[in-house]
Motif scaffolding. Structure first.
Motif, short mmCIF file in Angstrom:
data_model
loop_
_atom_site.label_atom_id
_atom_site.label_comp_id
_atom_site.label_asym_id
_atom_site.label_seq_id
_atom_site.Cartn_x
_atom_site.Cartn_y
_atom_site.Cartn_z
N MET A 1 17.38 -12.46 9.39
CA MET A 1 17.73 -12.96 8.12
C MET A 1 19.11 -13.43 8.02
O MET A 1 19.82 -13.20 8.60
CB MET A 1 17.81 -11.49 7.09
N ALA A 2 18.92 -14.82 7.34
CA ALA A 2 20.08 -15.57 7.26
C ALA A 2 21.24 -14.90 6.27
O ALA A 2 20.71 -14.32 5.19
CB ALA A 2 20.03 -16.99 6.67
N LEU A 3 22.39 -14.99 6.67
CA LEU A 3 23.46 -14.56 5.84
C LEU A 3 23.73 -15.63 4.62
O LEU A 3 23.68 -16.81 4.53
CB LEU A 3 24.76 -14.49 6.41
N PRO A 4 24.07 -15.34 3.33
CA PRO A 4 24.27 -16.21 2.42
C PRO A 4 25.50 -16.88 2.73
O PRO A 4 26.70 -16.21 3.29
CB PRO A 4 24.51 -15.29 1.07
N LEU A 5 25.82 -18.27 2.68
CA LEU A 5 26.89 -18.72 2.92
C LEU A 5 27.57 -19.43 1.76
O LEU A 5 27.13 -19.91 0.64
CB LEU A 5 26.26 -20.30 3.72
N ASP A 6 28.95 -19.27 1.64
CA ASP A 6 29.80 -19.56 0.91
C ASP A 6 30.17 -20.95 0.94
O ASP A 6 30.95 -21.29 1.91
CB ASP A 6 30.86 -18.50 0.72
N ILE A 7 29.88 -21.70 0.14
CA ILE A 7 30.31 -23.11 0.28
C ILE A 7 31.10 -23.70 -1.02
O ILE A 7 30.30 -24.45 -1.86
CB ILE A 7 28.77 -23.96 0.48
N PRO A 8 32.05 -23.53 -1.22
CA PRO A 8 32.77 -23.88 -2.61
C PRO A 8 32.93 -25.25 -2.74
O PRO A 8 32.97 -25.66 -3.91
CB PRO A 8 34.07 -23.07 -2.39
N LYS A 9 33.01 -26.26 -1.96
CA LYS A 9 33.09 -27.67 -1.81
C LYS A 9 31.85 -28.34 -2.06
O LYS A 9 31.54 -29.39 -2.49
CB LYS A 9 33.51 -28.43 -0.56
N LEU A 10 30.73 -27.49 -1.94
CA LEU A 10 29.11 -28.02 -2.40
C LEU A 10 29.05 -27.73 -3.77
O LEU A 10 28.94 -26.79 -4.23
CB LEU A 10 28.21 -27.08 -1.36
N LEU A 11 28.90 -29.01 -4.51
CA LEU A 11 28.58 -29.13 -5.78
C LEU A 11 27.45 -29.73 -6.19
O LEU A 11 26.81 -30.63 -5.59
CB LEU A 11 29.98 -29.84 -6.48
N SER A 12 27.00 -29.51 -7.56
CA SER A 12 25.72 -30.28 -8.13
C SER A 12 26.47 -31.64 -8.35
O SER A 12 27.56 -31.87 -8.42
CB SER A 12 25.31 -29.65 -9.27
#
Length: 168
Positions: A1-12
């Protein structure tokens, strides 16, 4: 199972466009580039670091999984768009990431209105998509091609890995 990745620079795209407008109001020069960045390697890092030096903020439009597959074939991408965004978002010289799922970057160019658009030196004005080129012209973006670091590509890296696997 993949861990949720925190990607604060990824924006809509909408949020990235709002941040871009704030950068414009602050007098900051925004640089935009794009690519698959499937297996991050020395050539990618060299190019991205050089791209970041061209302005105050580096925005990277990352090809989504379907887009990479359409461009590179059925065995790609090696890493999912979320995994690639996590890696790219960990680089200190990248300010903002957006993932795009279409074959062309036109919508992102129109929304972000970069001051400068950069590609590696394996591209030239003739190889830019005409629709993307027109969008860059319409928003007044300068187009610049940065030196290409020969001998580094995801395709060659995959070939090296396959060759090494054959020896086991």
């Amino acid at each position: 199972m993949a861990l949720p990745l925190d990607i604060p620079k990824l924006l809509s795209l909408d949020e990235a466009a709002r941040r871009r407008e704030a950068a414009r109001q602050a007098g900051e020069k925004v640089v935009l580039t794009n690519g698959c960045f499937d297996l991050l390697h020395t050539g990618h890092l060299y190019f991205l670091k050089e791209a970041a030096k061209q302005g105050d903020r580096l925005y990277v439009a990352l090809n989504g999984d379907a887009s990479v597959q359409a461009l590179k074939g059925p065995t790609r991408p090696v890493q999912s768009e979320q995994e690639r965004a996590y890696l790219m978002g960990s680089l200190p010289f990248i300010d903002t990431l957006v993932i795009f799922h279409t074959p062309r970057l036109t919508r992102e160019i129109e929304a972000l209105r970069p001051d400068l658009y950069v590609k590696a030196g394996d591209y030239n004005l003739g190889s830019l998509n005409p629709e993307e080129h027109a969008a860059l012209d319409a928003c007044g973006a300068e187009i610049r091609f940065l030196p290409f670091l020969q001998g580094y590509s995801t395709t060659s890296l995959i070939a090296k890995i396959r060759a090494a696997a054959d020896t086991f």
